[in-house]
Scaffold this motif. Structure first.
Motif, PDB file in Angstrom:
ATOM      1  N   LEU A   9      39.198  31.166  41.714  1.00 54.58           N
ATOM      2  CA  LEU A   9      39.194  31.216  40.249  1.00 54.58           C
ATOM      3  C   LEU A   9      39.115  32.657  39.743  1.00 54.58           C
ATOM      4  O   LEU A   9      39.733  33.000  38.736  1.00 54.58           O
ATOM      5  N   LEU A  10      38.367  33.475  40.441  1.00 47.53           N
ATOM      6  CA  LEU A  10      38.242  34.881  40.064  1.00 47.53           C
ATOM      7  C   LEU A  10      39.591  35.593  40.132  1.00 47.53           C
ATOM      8  O   LEU A  10      39.906  36.432  39.291  1.00 47.53           O
ATOM      9  N   MET A  11      40.393  35.218  41.111  1.00 49.73           N
ATOM     10  CA  MET A  11      41.714  35.811  41.267  1.00 49.73           C
ATOM     11  C   MET A  11      42.602  35.490  40.055  1.00 49.73           C
ATOM     12  O   MET A  11      43.415  36.302  39.641  1.00 49.73           O
ATOM     13  N   PHE A  12      42.422  34.320  39.472  1.00 47.43           N
ATOM     14  CA  PHE A  12      43.255  33.896  38.346  1.00 47.43           C
ATOM     15  C   PHE A  12      42.760  34.418  37.000  1.00 47.43           C
ATOM     16  O   PHE A  12      43.373  34.135  35.976  1.00 47.43           O
ATOM     17  N   THR A  13      41.683  35.189  36.971  1.00 49.95           N
ATOM     18  CA  THR A  13      41.209  35.726  35.692  1.00 49.95           C
ATOM     19  C   THR A  13      42.179  36.738  35.105  1.00 49.95           C
ATOM     20  O   THR A  13      42.121  37.019  33.908  1.00 49.95           O
TER      21      THR A  13
END
Length: 160
Positions: A9-13
């Motif tokens: 999810l952090l990658m998609f921020t």
């Protein structure tokens, strides 16, 4: 890729920041939202995720393989990946610049796409270089503090 949901999810921020930059660029140039701008948003999302992946994978590799502490891995990773992330943004922005400035035949299709990509990449790059390491620290800082407290508890059990 990462084996946990938080890093995924952090990658998609980077995607919301990229989309915001693309919308802002369209507004700034007074270009309406069109199908070609939508195609630009799709391409932009891929680049934003790729930049986040490059940064997070390198930071994780420093922590796992090199054994660096969280703060050292974030600082080293952000500084080391500065050039690749900036080069990605620079190459894409310069490559799309002729399309963004086009006035000839087909320019009504090229301009929205190029404008979205240039504006979104600029905002996404800022996120990847500045905000993503901070978010990584916030999310994984709890892991470090929990491990430290469990070690402290074990030491106290042995001592007392």
């Amino acid at each position: 890729m990462f084996g946990n949901m938080r890093d995924g999810l952090l990658m998609f921020t980077g995607v919301p920041f990229a989309l915001t930059g693309g919308i802002f660029a369209l507004w700034l140039r007074d270009i309406p939202l069109s199908i070609s701008a939508g195609v630009g948003f799709i391409a932009l999302s891929g680049v934003a995720v790729l930049n986040g992946l490059v940064m997070l994978a390198f930071i994780r590799g420093l922590r796992e393989k090199e054994g660096l502490s969280l703060d050292d891995a974030i600082q080293t990773g952000a500084l080391t990946r500065l050039r690749p992330v900036l080069m990605t943004a620079l190459v894409a922005s310069i490559g799309f610049l002729p399309m963004a400035l086009a006035t000839g035949t087909g320019a009504e299709v090229q301009r929205p796409l190029a404008t979205v990509v240039i504006g979104g990449i600029l905002s996404s790059t800022i996120l990847t270089l500045l905000v993503l390491p901070v978010l990584y620290r916030l999310i994984h800082g709890r892991d470090t503090s929990n491990k430290d407290t469990s070690i402290d508890l074990e030491i106290r059990k042995i001592q007392g």
